[in-house]
Scaffold this motif. Structure first.
Motif, PDB file in Angstrom:
ATOM      1  N   GLY A 149       0.817  -1.207   0.000  1.00  0.00           N
ATOM      2  CA  GLY A 149       0.000   0.000   0.000  1.00  0.00           C
ATOM      3  C   GLY A 149       0.853   1.260   0.000  1.00  0.00           C
ATOM      4  O   GLY A 149       2.034   1.241   0.347  1.00  0.00           O
ATOM      5  N   TYR A 150       0.221   2.351  -0.393  1.00  0.00           N
ATOM      6  CA  TYR A 150       0.888   3.649  -0.472  1.00  0.00           C
ATOM      7  C   TYR A 150       0.397   4.592   0.623  1.00  0.00           C
ATOM      8  O   TYR A 150      -0.678   4.409   1.213  1.00  0.00           O
ATOM      9  CB  TYR A 150       0.590   4.318  -1.816  1.00  0.00           C
ATOM     10  CG  TYR A 150       1.254   3.713  -3.020  1.00  0.00           C
ATOM     11  CD1 TYR A 150       2.592   3.989  -3.317  1.00  0.00           C
ATOM     12  CD2 TYR A 150       0.538   2.892  -3.890  1.00  0.00           C
ATOM     13  CE1 TYR A 150       3.200   3.461  -4.451  1.00  0.00           C
ATOM     14  CE2 TYR A 150       1.137   2.362  -5.028  1.00  0.00           C
ATOM     15  CZ  TYR A 150       2.472   2.642  -5.298  1.00  0.00           C
ATOM     16  OH  TYR A 150       3.068   2.117  -6.419  1.00  0.00           O
ATOM     17  N   VAL A 151       1.167   5.651   0.831  1.00  0.00           N
ATOM     18  CA  VAL A 151       0.717   6.829   1.564  1.00  0.00           C
ATOM     19  C   VAL A 151       0.341   7.892   0.534  1.00  0.00           C
ATOM     20  O   VAL A 151       1.095   8.136  -0.414  1.00  0.00           O
ATOM     21  CB  VAL A 151       1.817   7.369   2.499  1.00  0.00           C
ATOM     22  CG1 VAL A 151       1.369   8.691   3.138  1.00  0.00           C
ATOM     23  CG2 VAL A 151       2.169   6.355   3.573  1.00  0.00           C
ATOM     24  N   TYR A 152      -0.821   8.503   0.732  1.00  0.00           N
ATOM     25  CA  TYR A 152      -1.256   9.614  -0.121  1.00  0.00           C
ATOM     26  C   TYR A 152      -1.289  10.888   0.713  1.00  0.00           C
ATOM     27  O   TYR A 152      -1.866  10.902   1.809  1.00  0.00           O
ATOM     28  CB  TYR A 152      -2.651   9.346  -0.688  1.00  0.00           C
ATOM     29  CG  TYR A 152      -2.665   8.282  -1.758  1.00  0.00           C
ATOM     30  CD1 TYR A 152      -2.645   8.619  -3.103  1.00  0.00           C
ATOM     31  CD2 TYR A 152      -2.682   6.927  -1.418  1.00  0.00           C
ATOM     32  CE1 TYR A 152      -2.649   7.632  -4.090  1.00  0.00           C
ATOM     33  CE2 TYR A 152      -2.682   5.944  -2.392  1.00  0.00           C
ATOM     34  CZ  TYR A 152      -2.663   6.304  -3.727  1.00  0.00           C
ATOM     35  OH  TYR A 152      -2.658   5.331  -4.697  1.00  0.00           O
ATOM     36  N   GLU A 153      -0.677  11.932   0.188  1.00  0.00           N
ATOM     37  CA  GLU A 153      -0.750  13.230   0.855  1.00  0.00           C
ATOM     38  C   GLU A 153      -1.942  13.978   0.277  1.00  0.00           C
ATOM     39  O   GLU A 153      -2.036  14.200  -0.933  1.00  0.00           O
ATOM     40  CB  GLU A 153       0.529  14.025   0.656  1.00  0.00           C
ATOM     41  CG  GLU A 153       0.543  15.325   1.459  1.00  0.00           C
ATOM     42  CD  GLU A 153       1.903  15.988   1.513  1.00  0.00           C
ATOM     43  OE1 GLU A 153       2.092  16.851   2.404  1.00  0.00           O
ATOM     44  OE2 GLU A 153       2.772  15.656   0.686  1.00  0.00           O
ATOM     45  N   ALA A 160      -5.123  18.707  -5.334  1.00  0.00           N
ATOM     46  CA  ALA A 160      -5.230  17.288  -5.664  1.00  0.00           C
ATOM     47  C   ALA A 160      -4.285  16.455  -4.805  1.00  0.00           C
ATOM     48  O   ALA A 160      -3.137  16.827  -4.556  1.00  0.00           O
ATOM     49  CB  ALA A 160      -4.901  17.080  -7.142  1.00  0.00           C
ATOM     50  N   ALA A 161      -4.780  15.303  -4.345  1.00  0.00           N
ATOM     51  CA  ALA A 161      -3.969  14.390  -3.549  1.00  0.00           C
ATOM     52  C   ALA A 161      -2.809  13.852  -4.370  1.00  0.00           C
ATOM     53  O   ALA A 161      -2.895  13.700  -5.596  1.00  0.00           O
ATOM     54  CB  ALA A 161      -4.830  13.242  -3.042  1.00  0.00           C
ATOM     55  N   VAL A 162      -1.696  13.534  -3.676  1.00  0.00           N
ATOM     56  CA  VAL A 162      -0.480  13.070  -4.346  1.00  0.00           C
ATOM     57  C   VAL A 162       0.006  11.787  -3.666  1.00  0.00           C
ATOM     58  O   VAL A 162       0.101  11.724  -2.435  1.00  0.00           O
ATOM     59  CB  VAL A 162       0.634  14.131  -4.289  1.00  0.00           C
ATOM     60  CG1 VAL A 162       1.891  13.632  -4.985  1.00  0.00           C
ATOM     61  CG2 VAL A 162       0.165  15.442  -4.913  1.00  0.00           C
ATOM     62  N   ARG A 163       0.304  10.782  -4.475  1.00  0.00           N
ATOM     63  CA  ARG A 163       0.890   9.553  -3.952  1.00  0.00           C
ATOM     64  C   ARG A 163       2.335   9.823  -3.555  1.00  0.00           C
ATOM     65  O   ARG A 163       3.078  10.502  -4.268  1.00  0.00           O
ATOM     66  CB  ARG A 163       0.830   8.463  -5.024  1.00  0.00           C
ATOM     67  CG  ARG A 163       1.414   7.129  -4.602  1.00  0.00           C
ATOM     68  CD  ARG A 163       1.452   6.176  -5.778  1.00  0.00           C
ATOM     69  NE  ARG A 163       0.120   5.706  -6.138  1.00  0.00           N
ATOM     70  CZ  ARG A 163      -0.129   4.947  -7.203  1.00  0.00           C
ATOM     71  NH1 ARG A 163       0.857   4.631  -8.039  1.00  0.00           N
ATOM     72  NH2 ARG A 163      -1.356   4.545  -7.454  1.00  0.00           N
ATOM     73  N   ARG A 164       2.765   9.258  -2.396  1.00  0.00           N
ATOM     74  CA  ARG A 164       4.121   9.467  -1.892  1.00  0.00           C
ATOM     75  C   ARG A 164       4.860   8.123  -1.782  1.00  0.00           C
ATOM     76  O   ARG A 164       5.044   7.573  -0.695  1.00  0.00           O
ATOM     77  CB  ARG A 164       4.081  10.161  -0.532  1.00  0.00           C
ATOM     78  CG  ARG A 164       3.467  11.563  -0.552  1.00  0.00           C
ATOM     79  CD  ARG A 164       4.204  12.499  -1.486  1.00  0.00           C
ATOM     80  NE  ARG A 164       3.770  13.908  -1.374  1.00  0.00           N
ATOM     81  CZ  ARG A 164       4.107  14.848  -2.237  1.00  0.00           C
ATOM     82  NH1 ARG A 164       4.883  14.549  -3.279  1.00  0.00           N
ATOM     83  NH2 ARG A 164       3.682  16.084  -2.061  1.00  0.00           N
TER      84      ARG A 164
END
Length: 384
Positions: A149-153, A160-164
């Motif tokens: 899984g990812y962290v989304y900011e 707009a949300a950004v994948r980190r």
């Protein structure tokens, strides 16, 4: 001298005592024990099915699948981790959605009197967004609780949300920002999960940096170090298996930082861990198998937050649907209990900026289904 009291004193330079032998052991002694709560006993359930101490009241803010009162926005299913952000004279409460597929996160805006002004989506199209954490620059880190899984900011104030991906790919649970060391702590919801920190190349920018893992012995207390994760993308070897000597934790859940200390919970053994960052040591703040006298009030440990006074509020996943309170002098008690919702869990506890309102959700409400979530606000004379 209690553990957190000692920590505050040492950080502020107020203590010049040399701690050795038994005196040091007393300062870092047994985990929290049963005691009467600072607000007294719980009263009978109110109209919302919530038992609270005298002087406190509850209100339903939103229900899954229904329009948030005062807005045109339909509240998400399975509300989970949450946080509050100051917004002028009002504030914003954000909440994740722990469904897969779908996931995402939503925000509710309140005016200075606590009245709902608007609500909207801040993240969509993700997977099983469980907990997360707020940053000092007022973004919300929404964490996917799935393998790789990812962290989304996300941006509660717009954007707009950004994948980190630099923050690693694993079964993310919660995040907590440490502005002193300029790092983000991360928990992993696996039976042999690890405790991580992400060191951004530039504080305030999570696009690049170094993922590190907590390295310590097998004991429940001691010293620790951090080691770099060679491959944060978790492939071909999962992150938790990449560093020899990294400490295993049984089901990492909530995470909270304050005053040079980070606390996190592990559901597999019903523990709250306390990492004393200034001292470079860790210990147990709570263990349900070590509580006396009587029965442990806190089981099914999950999300955690703290008040400005220094009290920890730990939500239960299961148990008897309580939010329990651990005081700075290491006493544990029940603060509230939700009745008639035994197939649910309490999620997303977060205080308003003034500290006089506590928001949280019952993820599956009375129905026991993800579509039955209920989000509450409790007001009252909280210690600040």
């Amino acid at each position: 001298m209690e553990r957190r009291t000692f920590l505050r004193a040492s950080v502020l330079g107020a203590s010049t005592v040399a701690f050795t032998g038994s005196l040091w052991q007393d300062a870092f002694a047994a985990p929290a024990q049963n005691a009467s709560g600072p607000y007294g006993s719980l009263l009978a359930a109110d109209a919302n099915g919530v038992q609270l101490p005298a002087g406190f009241t509850s209100k339903v803010i939103a229900r899954s699948g229904q329009v948030v009162p005062g807005t045109s926005y339909t509240w998400h299913s399975a509300p989970d981790g949450g946080a509050c952000f100051a917004d002028g004279s009002g504030w914003i409460y954000v909440s994740n959605s722990e469904v897969n597929p779908g996931g995402g996160a939503s925000a509710i805006r309140f005016n200075s009197g606590g009245t709902v002004v608007s609500a909207n989506s801040i993240l969509s199209g993700t997977r099983q967004n469980c907990a997360g954490g707020a940053t000092p620059w007022k973004t919300w880190l929404s964490c996917e609780e799935v393998s790789l899984g990812y962290v989304y900011e996300t941006y509660p104030f717009g954007g707009a949300a950004v994948r980190r991906p630099a923050m690693g790919r694993f079964k993310h649970e919660a995040a907590a920002a440490d502005p002193v060391r300029k790092v983000i702590y991360l928990t992993e919801d696996e039976t042999n999960g690890r405790f991580y920190r992400f060191v951004p190349t530039t504080w305030g920018d999570l696009s690049s940096g170094t993922l590190q893992v907590f390295v310590a012995g097998s004991a429940t207390s001691g010293s620790f170090t951090w080691a770099n994760i060679p491959d944060p993308d978790g492939s071909p070897t999962v992150t938790r298996s990449q560093v020899s000597g990294s400490k295993s934790f049984n089901g990492g859940e909530g995470c909270y930082y304050a005053n040079n200390t980070v606390w996190f919970t592990t559901k597999g053994d019903n523990r709250v861990w306390q990492v004393n960052l200034a001292a470079g040591t860790y210990e147990l703040a709570y263990d349900d198998s070590l509580v006396s006298p009587g029965t442990a009030p806190l089981t099914g440990v999950d999300n955690v937050t703290g008040s400005t006074f220094g009290d920890l509020y730990v939500a239960e996943d299961g148990g008897n649907m309580e939010i329990c309170l651990i005081t700075p002098d290491d006493k544990v008690s029940s603060f509230l209990r939700i009745t008639g919702q035994g197939s649910s869990e309490i999620t997303g506890p977060a205080f308003s900026p003034a500290g006089d309102r506590l928001y949280f959700s019952s993820q599956r409400g009375t129905s026991g289904s993800s579509s039955g979530g209920i989000t509450y606000c409790v007001t009252g004379p909280f210690r600040t």
